[in-house]
Design an enzyme around this catalytic site. Structure first.
Site, PDB file in Angstrom:
ATOM      1  N   LYS A  22       0.830  -1.215   0.000  1.00 12.50           N
ATOM      2  CA  LYS A  22       0.000   0.000   0.000  1.00 12.50           C
ATOM      3  C   LYS A  22       0.857   1.255   0.000  1.00 12.50           C
ATOM      4  O   LYS A  22       0.648   2.170  -0.800  1.00 12.50           O
ATOM      5  CB  LYS A  22      -0.906   0.020   1.243  1.00 12.50           C
ATOM      6  CG  LYS A  22      -1.598   1.355   1.463  1.00 12.50           C
ATOM      7  CD  LYS A  22      -2.314   1.431   2.791  1.00 12.50           C
ATOM      8  CE  LYS A  22      -1.481   1.839   3.942  1.00 12.50           C
ATOM      9  NZ  LYS A  22      -1.513   3.249   4.349  1.00 12.50           N
ATOM     10  N   ASN A  23       1.817   1.309   0.918  1.00 12.95           N
ATOM     11  CA  ASN A  23       2.553   2.559   1.103  1.00 12.95           C
ATOM     12  C   ASN A  23       3.524   2.859  -0.030  1.00 12.95           C
ATOM     13  O   ASN A  23       4.044   3.966  -0.119  1.00 12.95           O
ATOM     14  CB  ASN A  23       3.274   2.565   2.459  1.00 12.95           C
ATOM     15  CG  ASN A  23       2.278   2.796   3.582  1.00 12.95           C
ATOM     16  OD1 ASN A  23       1.129   3.182   3.329  1.00 12.95           O
ATOM     17  ND2 ASN A  23       2.695   2.553   4.814  1.00 12.95           N
ATOM     18  N   CYS A 117      -4.128  13.404  12.335  1.00 10.73           N
ATOM     19  CA  CYS A 117      -4.775  12.107  12.165  1.00 10.73           C
ATOM     20  C   CYS A 117      -4.714  11.358  13.482  1.00 10.73           C
ATOM     21  O   CYS A 117      -4.118  11.824  14.453  1.00 10.73           O
ATOM     22  CB  CYS A 117      -4.173  11.338  10.999  1.00 10.73           C
ATOM     23  SG  CYS A 117      -2.873  10.221  11.409  1.00 10.73           S
ATOM     24  N   ARG A 122       1.191  14.773  12.883  1.00 14.71           N
ATOM     25  CA  ARG A 122       1.716  14.527  11.545  1.00 14.71           C
ATOM     26  C   ARG A 122       1.795  15.784  10.679  1.00 14.71           C
ATOM     27  O   ARG A 122       1.144  15.891   9.641  1.00 14.71           O
ATOM     28  CB  ARG A 122       0.907  13.426  10.848  1.00 14.71           C
ATOM     29  CG  ARG A 122       0.948  12.126  11.606  1.00 14.71           C
ATOM     30  CD  ARG A 122       0.223  11.014  10.911  1.00 14.71           C
ATOM     31  NE  ARG A 122       0.998  10.436   9.817  1.00 14.71           N
ATOM     32  CZ  ARG A 122       0.559   9.474   9.026  1.00 14.71           C
ATOM     33  NH1 ARG A 122      -0.651   8.992   9.202  1.00 14.71           N
ATOM     34  NH2 ARG A 122       1.307   8.994   8.065  1.00 14.71           N
ATOM     35  N   ASP A 307       4.572   0.440  11.981  1.00 13.68           N
ATOM     36  CA  ASP A 307       3.354  -0.144  11.401  1.00 13.68           C
ATOM     37  C   ASP A 307       3.118  -1.597  11.835  1.00 13.68           C
ATOM     38  O   ASP A 307       2.095  -2.190  11.468  1.00 13.68           O
ATOM     39  CB  ASP A 307       3.391  -0.055   9.866  1.00 13.68           C
ATOM     40  CG  ASP A 307       3.225   1.381   9.374  1.00 13.68           C
ATOM     41  OD1 ASP A 307       2.878   2.252  10.187  1.00 13.68           O
ATOM     42  OD2 ASP A 307       3.446   1.624   8.174  1.00 13.68           O
ATOM     43  N   ARG A 399      -8.634   0.101   4.235  1.00 12.96           N
ATOM     44  CA  ARG A 399      -7.663   1.069   3.706  1.00 12.96           C
ATOM     45  C   ARG A 399      -6.367   0.373   3.322  1.00 12.96           C
ATOM     46  O   ARG A 399      -5.694   0.800   2.387  1.00 12.96           O
ATOM     47  CB  ARG A 399      -7.336   2.134   4.763  1.00 12.96           C
ATOM     48  CG  ARG A 399      -8.447   3.104   5.009  1.00 12.96           C
ATOM     49  CD  ARG A 399      -7.956   4.238   5.853  1.00 12.96           C
ATOM     50  NE  ARG A 399      -6.711   4.761   5.280  1.00 12.96           N
ATOM     51  CZ  ARG A 399      -5.850   5.531   5.916  1.00 12.96           C
ATOM     52  NH1 ARG A 399      -6.085   5.870   7.148  1.00 12.96           N
ATOM     53  NH2 ARG A 399      -4.770   5.960   5.323  1.00 12.96           N
TER      54      ARG A 399
HETATM   55  C1  EPZ Z   1       4.725   6.765   6.367  1.00 17.84           C
HETATM   56  O1  EPZ Z   1       4.065   7.885   6.954  1.00 17.84           O
HETATM   57  C2  EPZ Z   1       3.693   5.674   6.272  1.00 17.84           C
HETATM   58  N1  EPZ Z   1       2.570   6.126   5.467  1.00 17.84           N
HETATM   59  C3  EPZ Z   1       3.195   5.301   7.660  1.00 17.84           C
HETATM   60  O2  EPZ Z   1       2.294   4.224   7.547  1.00 17.84           O
HETATM   61  C4  EPZ Z   1       4.391   4.858   8.497  1.00 17.84           C
HETATM   62  O3  EPZ Z   1       3.949   4.572   9.810  1.00 17.84           O
HETATM   63  C5  EPZ Z   1       5.437   5.957   8.519  1.00 17.84           C
HETATM   64  O4  EPZ Z   1       5.821   6.329   7.165  1.00 17.84           O
HETATM   65  C6  EPZ Z   1       6.701   5.582   9.267  1.00 17.84           C
HETATM   66  O5  EPZ Z   1       7.262   4.440   8.699  1.00 17.84           O
HETATM   67  C7  EPZ Z   1       2.651   6.088   4.148  1.00 17.84           C
HETATM   68  O6  EPZ Z   1       3.646   5.695   3.566  1.00 17.84           O
HETATM   69  C8  EPZ Z   1       1.428   6.498   3.415  1.00 17.84           C
HETATM   70  P1  EPZ Z   1       7.046  10.051   8.389  1.00 17.84           P
HETATM   71  P2  EPZ Z   1       4.731   9.318   6.901  1.00 17.84           P
HETATM   72  O7  EPZ Z   1       7.045  11.284   7.581  1.00 17.84           O
HETATM   73  O8  EPZ Z   1       5.505   9.449   5.650  1.00 17.84           O
HETATM   74  C9  EPZ Z   1       6.957  13.514  11.730  1.00 17.84           C
HETATM   75  C10 EPZ Z   1       0.227   3.119   7.778  1.00 17.84           C
HETATM   76  O9  EPZ Z   1      -0.388   2.619   8.741  1.00 17.84           O
HETATM   77  N2  EPZ Z   1       6.946  14.487  10.617  1.00 17.84           N
HETATM   78  O10 EPZ Z   1       8.229   9.128   8.277  1.00 17.84           O
HETATM   79  O11 EPZ Z   1       3.682  10.315   7.196  1.00 17.84           O
HETATM   80  C11 EPZ Z   1       5.674  12.673  11.782  1.00 17.84           C
HETATM   81  O12 EPZ Z   1       4.640  13.358  12.430  1.00 17.84           O
HETATM   82  C12 EPZ Z   1       0.901   4.450   7.899  1.00 17.84           C
HETATM   83  O13 EPZ Z   1       0.302   2.563   6.671  1.00 17.84           O
HETATM   84  C13 EPZ Z   1       7.040  15.831  10.904  1.00 17.84           C
HETATM   85  O14 EPZ Z   1       7.108  16.266  12.054  1.00 17.84           O
HETATM   86  O15 EPZ Z   1       5.728   9.201   8.129  1.00 17.84           O
HETATM   87  C14 EPZ Z   1       6.171  11.440  12.496  1.00 17.84           C
HETATM   88  O16 EPZ Z   1       6.167  11.660  13.877  1.00 17.84           O
HETATM   89  C15 EPZ Z   1       0.660   5.112   9.209  1.00 17.84           C
HETATM   90  N3  EPZ Z   1       7.053  16.731   9.852  1.00 17.84           N
HETATM   91  C16 EPZ Z   1       7.607  11.275  12.002  1.00 17.84           C
HETATM   92  O17 EPZ Z   1       7.974  12.565  11.492  1.00 17.84           O
HETATM   93  C17 EPZ Z   1       6.991  16.308   8.557  1.00 17.84           C
HETATM   94  O18 EPZ Z   1       7.001  17.166   7.646  1.00 17.84           O
HETATM   95  C18 EPZ Z   1       7.826  10.254  10.901  1.00 17.84           C
HETATM   96  O19 EPZ Z   1       6.838  10.448   9.906  1.00 17.84           O
HETATM   97  C19 EPZ Z   1       6.904  14.931   8.272  1.00 17.84           C
HETATM   98  C20 EPZ Z   1       6.889  14.035   9.335  1.00 17.84           C
END
Ligand code: EPZ
Length: 420
Positions: A22-23, A117, A122, A307, A399
């Protein structure tokens, strides 16, 4: 609304074919915006999130054809709009990632901010900072990002202050068509990043170092259409491996890249489940042996994935001792705990840590969760529990898990989807 009903206590036995990730799939779909030729994606999972992304792309003027089977054809010959409205972005936050490709191709875009969310705030500040460094003018107005890059984006050196999967992918999607070289430092190294780079490179992009902390992207003038197979879903594979470890039994996972779950296998083995790998499949067996406690903390790849945290927790609720799980990635990713407690688990949450004291058995209950991985952990717990478990709010599972009831049902689980 549908629910999943499980009569627990039956060990699993059979084979499960893992779907495309998915991701990865949803980011690969956004790739089509960068090119006026068709992009064919195979090994595509059929999920609510891929449908939502399809709807958004269609609203921008992309022709989207699904099927037969796990194929999707995306053709962004002419784009009719550069605006991604709130109504579509709020359904799936990763659709925010159309901003970069729209900027790269059309030099302007208006994309709704995704909002918070269930698992945390996020924010998308890293995404926006990176696009600004590539030369975009960005303004926030009435919940929208309004971005413009007169004359196109320009390659730059970008150092992420911490690892973000989404920001790394988003920057790649923008930088491939920028003028000159972009260097990404402290980039995410997830298999989905490599998948995105492989697809873009097959289309003519020049990306090196994907899967390492430093990635280089030499901008090109245009990309061409290709056919590309989505990488198998490591999180789906890990979820079923943990379901077998939790409920007991023997499950062979097919179409799996076991090397993508390097942080999971030693933990499952430590918890008392036998894991045997060959080239394209993994056999997971727990035949009558007790579950042993394990401690783990979530980390960016190649660490243990957030995840799979909820699913691992479901397993250790039944362990012979105390386990400690620390969630480092998201600030609010323990919503499954109160529901597991309702099934008889003994869990204490202190900040980012959960202390799980194993119990002898779980009892079926009506449960629900507010995100898809948490919902999967409740299914896993339901498979092991005595009596009937009803997992409500099935749309979360839809989803991200293709036919979860069918795949587990084929392994002997007494599980059905019921419409109310
Ligand atoms: C991806 O989310 C995945 N989603 C998530 O899977 C997964 O848990 C996550 O990566 C970590 O592996 C998709 O690929 C669609 P991050 P993403 O940016 O890209 C903070 C699922 O269940 N952050 O690596 O949003 C953020 O809040 C989902 O399939 C900022 O502060 O994750 C988090 O605490 C859930 N500012 C951390 O960084 C930003 O601009 C890591 O988030 C971006 C992120």
């Amino acid at each position: 609304m549908d629910k999943i009903v499980i009569e627990g206590g039956v060990p699993l036995s059979g084979e499960i074919t893992i779907s495309g990730a998915k991701n990865s799939a949803i980011k690969l779909m956004a790739v089509c915006l960068l090119c006026d030729e068709p992009l064919e994606l195979t090994n595509m999972p059929r999920l609510r999130d891929t449908r939502s992304m399809g709807e958004l792309l269609m609203s921008l003027g992309v022709q989207v054809e699904t099927g037969p089977g796990a194929r999707m054809l995306l053709h962004a010959k002419d784009l009719s709009s550069t605006t991604a409205p709130y109504d579509l972005v709020r359904k799936m936050r990763a659709s925010f990632n159309v901003l970069g490709p729209l900027l790269a191709r059309c030099h302007k875009a208006k994309v709704s901010l995704p909002g918070g969310c269930a698992i945390g705030a996020r924010p998308v500040d890293l995404h926006l900072d990176a696009l600004k460094t590539l030369g975009a003018d960005i303004e926030l107005s009435e919940g929208y990002v309004i971005a413009e890059a007169k004359g196109g984006l320009k390659g730059a050196d970008i150092t992420f202050p911490f690892i973000s999967v989404g920001a790394t992918e988003h920057t790649m999607l923008a930088a491939v068509l920028a003028k000159g070289e972009t260097v990404l430092n402290n980039a995410a190294r997830e298999p989905e990043i490599i998948d995105l780079a492989d697809c873009l490179n097959a289309m003519g992009a020049k990306i090196t170092g994907a899967g390492r902390s430093e990635m280089r992207i030499e901008g090109v003038d245009r990309l061409h259409g290709v056919s590309y197979a989505v990488v198998p879903d490591r999180i789906e594979a890990g979820t079923y491996a943990l379901a077998a470890a939790t409920a007991g039994g023997s499950v062979r996972l097919l179409n799996v890249r076991s090397e993508h779950l390097g942080a999971l296998w030693p933990l499952i083995a430590k918890a008392g489940t036998k894991v045997t790998m060959d080239e394209n499949s993994v056999l997971v067996e727990r035949l009558g042996t007790p579950i042993l406690p394990v401690d783990v903390e979530t980390q960016a790849y190649p660490g243990f994935p957030t995840d799979l945290q909820a699913q691992l927790m479901a397993m250790v609720t039944l362990a012979n001792g105390v386990s400690i799980i620390r969630e480092n990635i998201f600030e609010n990713r323990f919503m499954h705990c109160p529901e597991l407690i309702r099934m008889g688990a003994n869990i204490t949450v202190k900040g980012r840590e959960a202390i799980i004291r194993g119990v002898e058995s779980l009892k079926g209950a009506q449960v629900m969760a507010t995100d898809l991985r948490a919902s999967a952990s409740l299914v896993s717990a339901g498979l092991a529990a005595k009596g009937t478990t009803e997992v409500l709010r099935v749309y979360h599972l839809d989803r991200g898990f293709e036919n979860i009831d069918v795949k587990l049902g084929n392994c002997g689980a007494r599980i059905k989807r019921v419409s109310e």
